[in-house]
Scaffold this motif. Sequence first.
Motif, short mmCIF file in Angstrom:
data_model
loop_
_atom_site.label_atom_id
_atom_site.label_comp_id
_atom_site.label_asym_id
_atom_site.label_seq_id
_atom_site.Cartn_x
_atom_site.Cartn_y
_atom_site.Cartn_z
N ARG A 158 0.84 -1.20 0.00
CA ARG A 158 0.00 0.00 0.00
C ARG A 158 0.88 1.25 0.00
NH1 ARG A 158 -3.23 -1.71 3.35
NH2 ARG A 158 -5.00 -2.12 1.97
N VAL A 159 1.91 1.23 0.80
CA VAL A 159 2.84 2.35 0.85
C VAL A 159 3.64 2.44 -0.45
CG1 VAL A 159 4.93 3.19 1.99
CG2 VAL A 159 2.98 2.45 3.36
N LEU A 160 4.02 1.28 -1.01
CA LEU A 160 4.72 1.29 -2.30
C LEU A 160 3.88 2.00 -3.35
CD1 LEU A 160 6.97 0.39 -4.28
CD2 LEU A 160 5.68 -1.73 -4.62
N GLY A 161 2.58 1.71 -3.39
CA GLY A 161 1.71 2.37 -4.36
C GLY A 161 1.75 3.88 -4.23
N TYR A 162 1.79 4.36 -2.98
CA TYR A 162 1.81 5.81 -2.75
C TYR A 162 3.13 6.43 -3.19
CZ TYR A 162 0.88 10.27 -0.48
OH TYR A 162 0.67 11.62 -0.24
N VAL A 163 4.26 5.86 -2.73
CA VAL A 163 5.55 6.48 -3.06
C VAL A 163 5.89 6.30 -4.53
CG1 VAL A 163 6.39 6.27 -0.70
CG2 VAL A 163 6.92 4.45 -2.34
N HIS A 164 5.45 5.19 -5.13
CA HIS A 164 5.64 5.00 -6.57
C HIS A 164 4.90 6.09 -7.33
CE1 HIS A 164 5.97 1.69 -9.94
NE2 HIS A 164 6.54 2.81 -10.28
N ALA A 165 3.68 6.39 -6.91
CA ALA A 165 2.87 7.40 -7.59
C ALA A 165 3.45 8.79 -7.44
CB ALA A 165 1.44 7.36 -7.06
N GLN A 166 4.00 9.11 -6.28
CA GLN A 166 4.51 10.47 -6.11
C GLN A 166 5.75 10.73 -6.98
OE1 GLN A 166 5.76 11.70 -2.20
NE2 GLN A 166 7.45 10.24 -2.09
N ASP A 167 6.41 9.68 -7.40
CA ASP A 167 7.55 9.83 -8.31
C ASP A 167 7.20 9.56 -9.76
OD1 ASP A 167 9.98 10.65 -7.01
OD2 ASP A 167 9.96 8.76 -5.90
N ARG A 168 6.16 8.76 -10.03
CA ARG A 168 5.95 8.28 -11.41
C ARG A 168 4.50 8.33 -11.87
NH1 ARG A 168 10.22 5.18 -13.57
NH2 ARG A 168 12.15 5.69 -12.45
N LEU A 169 3.65 9.18 -11.30
CA LEU A 169 2.23 9.16 -11.68
C LEU A 169 2.03 9.47 -13.16
CD1 LEU A 169 -0.68 8.75 -10.76
CD2 LEU A 169 -0.80 11.21 -10.28
N TRP A 170 2.77 10.42 -13.68
CA TRP A 170 2.63 10.76 -15.10
C TRP A 170 2.97 9.55 -15.98
CZ3 TRP A 170 0.62 13.50 -18.77
CH2 TRP A 170 1.23 13.59 -20.01
N GLN A 171 4.03 8.85 -15.65
CA GLN A 171 4.42 7.66 -16.41
C GLN A 171 3.35 6.59 -16.30
OE1 GLN A 171 7.76 5.32 -14.90
NE2 GLN A 171 8.63 5.28 -16.96
N MET A 172 2.80 6.39 -15.11
CA MET A 172 1.71 5.44 -14.93
C MET A 172 0.52 5.80 -15.82
SD MET A 172 1.61 5.12 -10.79
CE MET A 172 2.86 4.28 -9.82
N GLU A 173 0.23 7.09 -15.88
CA GLU A 173 -0.92 7.55 -16.66
C GLU A 173 -0.75 7.21 -18.14
OE1 GLU A 173 -4.57 9.15 -17.47
OE2 GLU A 173 -3.71 8.96 -15.46
N LEU A 174 0.43 7.48 -18.69
CA LEU A 174 0.64 7.21 -20.11
C LEU A 174 0.62 5.72 -20.42
CD1 LEU A 174 3.31 9.76 -21.38
CD2 LEU A 174 0.82 9.90 -21.42
N LEU A 175 1.30 4.92 -19.59
CA LEU A 175 1.38 3.49 -19.89
C LEU A 175 0.02 2.82 -19.81
CD1 LEU A 175 4.72 2.31 -18.22
CD2 LEU A 175 4.29 3.15 -20.53
N ARG A 176 -0.84 3.24 -18.88
CA ARG A 176 -2.16 2.58 -18.82
C ARG A 176 -3.04 2.98 -20.00
NH1 ARG A 176 -6.38 5.14 -14.39
NH2 ARG A 176 -5.88 7.34 -14.60
N ARG A 177 -2.74 4.13 -20.62
CA ARG A 177 -3.57 4.62 -21.71
C ARG A 177 -3.28 3.92 -23.04
NH1 ARG A 177 -6.37 9.44 -21.65
NH2 ARG A 177 -6.56 10.41 -19.59
N ILE A 178 -2.09 3.33 -23.19
CA ILE A 178 -1.73 2.78 -24.49
C ILE A 178 -2.65 1.64 -24.89
CG2 ILE A 178 0.11 1.70 -25.84
CD1 ILE A 178 2.11 3.12 -24.00
N GLY A 179 -2.75 0.63 -24.03
CA GLY A 179 -3.54 -0.54 -24.36
C GLY A 179 -5.03 -0.27 -24.48
N SER A 180 -5.50 0.79 -23.82
CA SER A 180 -6.93 1.09 -23.85
C SER A 180 -7.28 2.20 -24.84
CB SER A 180 -7.40 1.51 -22.45
OG SER A 180 -6.67 2.64 -21.99
N GLY A 181 -6.30 2.62 -25.67
CA GLY A 181 -6.58 3.60 -26.71
C GLY A 181 -6.87 4.98 -26.18
#
Length: 798
Positions: free
Chosen positions: A68-91
Amino acid sequence: MKLAKKIGYIILALILLIVISGYLFVQLHKPDYSGEKKLLNLQNEVQVYFDEYGIPHIYGQSEEDAFRVLGYVHAQDRLWQMELLRRIGSGGLSEVFGKDLIGTDKFFLSLGIDEASKEAISKLDGNSEGVSIINAYLDGLNQFVEEGPTPVEFYLTGIDKTKFTITDVYNTMGYMAFSFAMGHKTDPLLSNIKDKLGPEYLKDLAIHSDSSTVWIRNYKKSSKDSIGNSVTAMVTDALSKLKLPLFEGSNSWVLAPPKTKNGKVIFANDPHIGFAQPSVWYEAHIETPTYSKYGYHIAGIPFPVLGHNRDIAYGMTMFENDDVDFYYEENNPDNANQYRHNGTWTNYEKVTKSIKVKDSVDVEFTFKKSVHGPILNGIANQIQGERPISMYWVYTQEENTVVDAFYEISHATNLSEFTSALPKIHAPGLNIMYGDAEGNIGWFATAKLWQIPDNINTKLVYEPDNRPNDNREFLKFEKNPQAVNPPWNYVYSANNQPDSVSGMLYPGYYLPENRAKRIVQLLDPKNDWDKNDISSMILDVNSPVHLEIAEDLMSSLNSKELTEKEIKVLDVMKAWDGTYSLDNIGGTMYTRWVYYVLVNTFRDELGEEMFKQLLDTHILKRTIAPMIANENSIWWDDINTSDAKETRETILRNSFTDAISSLEKDFGTDTQEWTWNKVHTLEHGHPIGQVDALRSFFNVGPFPVEGTREVINNLAFPYDSTGLYKVSSGPSTRRIVDFSDVENSISILPTGQSGNPFSEHYKDQAEMYVNGVFRKMMMNKDEIQKSSEMLTFIPNEN
């Protein structure tokens, strides 16, 4: 005068206000590496120590709390990257970047990644430990989405933050699987060459395995003896412009105790991935009473794809197996909505999708699907003509348990538990590398492989009268290429052709033997390896294969016909030792010469578009050496000339002249100025950094950098007419785990741990990386506490 003073004071006040506002904005939007935060659903306090490179070391009482904590600290450093990668497969890229990405979104929607994700999720056991950890990770990630500062990229693109779901986790994994698949680029191109020029033009392309090259050797023994591009040219182009990481190749080798100075396993791995900012991996070290792992995470995926602890280490390279097939479908001449299947006319499935487009109306489109997959006509611009072509992809056609596999891999405690998880990886094809503290080493080609009939050529589009049965017979995992504790005491992979235990060389898009040959050349004679030796080897920039090719090139020249200037250049080439250091000249001349050989050999027959597509395939990399050595290839003749047939010697001689003229134009006539550092550079591009005014803020580099294509330190680049070799892919991390001293194992990232440009860890490893420097992967808690900032997460009882 008083008015001027007042205006001056007002301007000064405005400047001060802007500076203060800017400072506050930066401070409020930086990641938090110290202090205290409350987190919902947390059961117990979790301490996170951020070391001097911003890597979190997470200590919790349970795995769910830690993830749960990993999800938070990962997001504070990489939320933009997460956003782009999840968008590719879903168009969803057009919603961010506008109409230029509509074609890319259409293609990915037609692949069916999103549907495959939802189907896999529908079969999950919601009460399983793996799903609980995924949900805990998403819980922490989404709390940052709701409460954390909005990354600056969201302001610049005008999109809102939204919560992540388990479907996003699977879609990101699907994008990763797609970027491994070289068949998307290769099969239609080879069919086009065959149709345009004739089958004889395929004979001299390295389509099939060459028995004279270095293969990865299999080895099995009983357990009682054991000690322990054309279709996606537009898509690839769009993703590269967005600077999203595409998986390319990799090196790894694992040495058994008899090969090491300290008598313990040494593990090395450097996955080759397209460079982007932020870089692909997020490092995190987690310790709980039941879980210990120093892992490398992809944005939005909780389980580490690479990892180690005090007991085991694992990593990967790309298997490069052929998991994509294309079919010519036969339409009913009386009904375009039907195709022939098993002797009868069958209705196409029609699928309608909608794409949100930035600053425009939504785009709705409909495509057809046969039993083999989507019909690409009208979706992929490169599919031309009226014959419908469908695409079969193992990833979407077979049951998807890849996420489950990485959960089990990351929780394995020994070789037996580790290997039991591997059959769950159906696609993408991976070479999984393994080593442990007990002295075991292993290499496993993991993918769902099918028994291919002898009469089937998987590298061409299947004709209706010559294609595999729809019900494919898949091999048992035990038949996959692999080696466990071989008597030669090491395993390795460099994306080259593997041998087979089932008597069949599995077709694929393997890389040439160059890196494999160098790895074997270095490993075989030496039996006292240590961590320092391995760190030098992983940075090796010498190519014996390029030297062999250079000898073939030079032997084609008649010295009596050369000018004084050309003889001087030839002397430079003869003095070259095959090393791509920054100050070397021979590598610059060799690379330019090979490029013009390719231009003068292939472009006349293929035309500009198909030639560019060929340059982007692994087949071309495998073709260079045998083609230059082949005096009788059909490709040597220039079809644009009406005189006598050109020979190999003519093409190589003309290419030599072209290369010299090109280098003189770029750097002058003094050959001492033709150094590698002037042409071979690395810049880590950010999607927003493609805007010139924002480039210096978001991008990292450029840096002159050693290495080249297909050396161990594989810093690759696309061939083009510019003569500038801008590195596009390479080691996404260099990582060495020494089980004689695990707490001092080493690695490096290409730029930095954080994807937040306001963080001090955005690019603090970039110069270390290009200079071949490593840093410690810290695991000793006392040492971590002494040298780290601490961020404490406590339960939010509201």
